[in-house]
Design an enzyme around this catalytic site. Structure first.
Site, PDB file in Angstrom:
ATOM      1  N   CYS A 105       0.764  -1.221  -0.077  1.00  0.00           N
ATOM      2  CA  CYS A 105      -0.133  -0.017   0.019  1.00  0.00           C
ATOM      3  C   CYS A 105       0.924   1.376   0.067  1.00  0.00           C
ATOM      4  CB  CYS A 105      -0.894   0.104   1.276  1.00  0.00           C
ATOM      5  SG  CYS A 105      -2.126  -1.533   1.087  1.00  0.00           S
TER       6      CYS A 105
ATOM      7  N   HIS B 294      -3.515   7.294   2.072  1.00  0.00           N
ATOM      8  CA  HIS B 294      -3.937   5.917   1.491  1.00  0.00           C
ATOM      9  C   HIS B 294      -5.193   5.660   2.264  1.00  0.00           C
ATOM     10  CE1 HIS B 294      -4.150   1.649   0.951  1.00  0.00           C
ATOM     11  NE2 HIS B 294      -3.849   1.414   2.272  1.00  0.00           N
TER      12      HIS B 294
ATOM     13  N   ASN C 286     -10.091  -0.339   0.113  1.00  0.00           N
ATOM     14  CA  ASN C 286      -8.661  -0.280   0.090  1.00  0.00           C
ATOM     15  C   ASN C 286      -8.227  -0.627  -1.279  1.00  0.00           C
ATOM     16  OD1 ASN C 286      -5.763  -0.705   0.183  1.00  0.00           O
ATOM     17  ND2 ASN C 286      -6.029  -1.510   2.480  1.00  0.00           N
TER      18      ASN C 286
END
Length: 324
Positions: free
Chosen positions: A111, A247, A277
């Site tokens: 990520c 993020h 996500n």
């Protein structure tokens, strides 16, 4: 001399899976998921791949930058789920979009992937090794999720985001990156299962496994810390920042960062409700949405921040210099 972003693009799969859809295959419900994550829907790839979405996002970024693919001299791609070991995903993107003069490098930083390639791009530009760079974050984590594991399957979606970074940026640009391999077991996924099947392989290691509490505490601690570290390094304060593009892991993490920085919530845009996500794609997708909505104005200061498996975390301060 640093780099500046002159174009952005994004691409998400057509298929949308709602929380109510998930409730049909795992014990959960819409209210439970929204309360704990902020996610309402996620886009799940069927015919789309990491490369096909990356190509679509790249083409949109090139169009936004009024640039041709053959002008690029470097492609840096953050992905942890391309489905192939080699050729690299960035080389496949190069082939499809016709970036015949570009060198290609893939980066696996989960990520934090887009932050990693952004920082690498800045380093290439400052060293004089590159002038026009395509940055991509793209992932299909739905292929790595155990759809019987309520703790992970509710979180992730698929997508790709891209940005064009060229020389001529503001000297206020500043970046910081950290890693802690000693805590890597908090978020893992083995590399042996990559066929895109939704069927369980029988080996739990081949799917995403997460210690949710550990990851949550890590993010709440390290993200505000690295943001303040970056601002101090750049000689700025939170008052100088117009937007924080974080993020999109969990809305509770974002809310926690807001509180710890004592900032205004409106400076933290979010699209986690729609996409979940999307790993390395989340920061460039959100950046593209802000750009195309006309919310980014020349001279504004942005903070980009990524965090995730590794464990890894990083932040970049940049001045938006793209003309509307």
């Amino acid at each position: 001399m640093s780099g500046k972003i002159v174009g952005t693009g994004s691409c998400m799969p057509e298929k949308i899976v709602s929380n109510d859809d998930l409730a049909k295959i795992v014990e959960t419900n819409d209210a439970w998921i929204r309360e704990r994550t902020g996610v309402a829907r996620r886009h799940i790839s069927e015919k789309e791949t990491v490369v096909s979405m990356a190509c679509a996002a790249a083409q949109k970024a090139l169009e936004d930058a009024h640039m041709k693919a053959e002008e690029l001299d470097l492609i840096l791609m953050g992905t942890s789920s391309s489905g192939t070991i080699f050729p690299s995903a960035s080389c496949m993107v190069q082939k499809e979009i016709g970036a015949v003069h570009a060198a290609c490098v893939d980066v696996s930083a989960a990520c934090t992937g887009f932050l990693a390639v952004y920082q690498m791009g800045q380093a290439y530009i400052r060293s004089g090794m590159a002038d026009k760079i395509l940055l991509i974050g793209a992932d299909t984590l739905s292929h790595l999720v155990d759809w019987t594991d309520r703790g992970t399957c509710i979180l992730f979606g698929d997508g790709a985001g891209a940005a064009i970074l060229v020389s001529g940026g503001s000297e206020t640009a500043c970046e910081v990156m950290h890693s802690d391999g000693g805590r890597g077991q908090a978020l893992t996924c083995d590399s042996r299962h990559r066929d895109g099947s939704k069927e369980l392989s029988g080996d739990p290691a081949t799917y995403i496994r997460m210690d949710g509490k550990a990851v949550f505490q890590f993010a709440l601690s390290k993200v505000p810390e690295v943001i303040l570290e970056t601002l101090e390094k750049a000689g700025c304060t939170t008052e100088d920042i117009d937007y924080y593009v974080l993020h999109q892991a969990n809305i509770r993490i974002i809310d926690g960062v807001v509180r710890r920085l004592r900032e205004r919530p409106e400076k933290f845009p979010s699209n986690i409700e729609e996409y979940g996500n999307t790993c390395a794609a989340s920061v460039p997708i959100l950046l593209d949405e802000l750009n195309r909505a006309g919310k980014l104005k020349k001279g504004q200061k942005l903070v980009l921040s990524g965090f995730g498996a590794g464990l890894s975390w990083g932040t970049a301060l940049l001045e938006w210099q793209k003309e509307n």
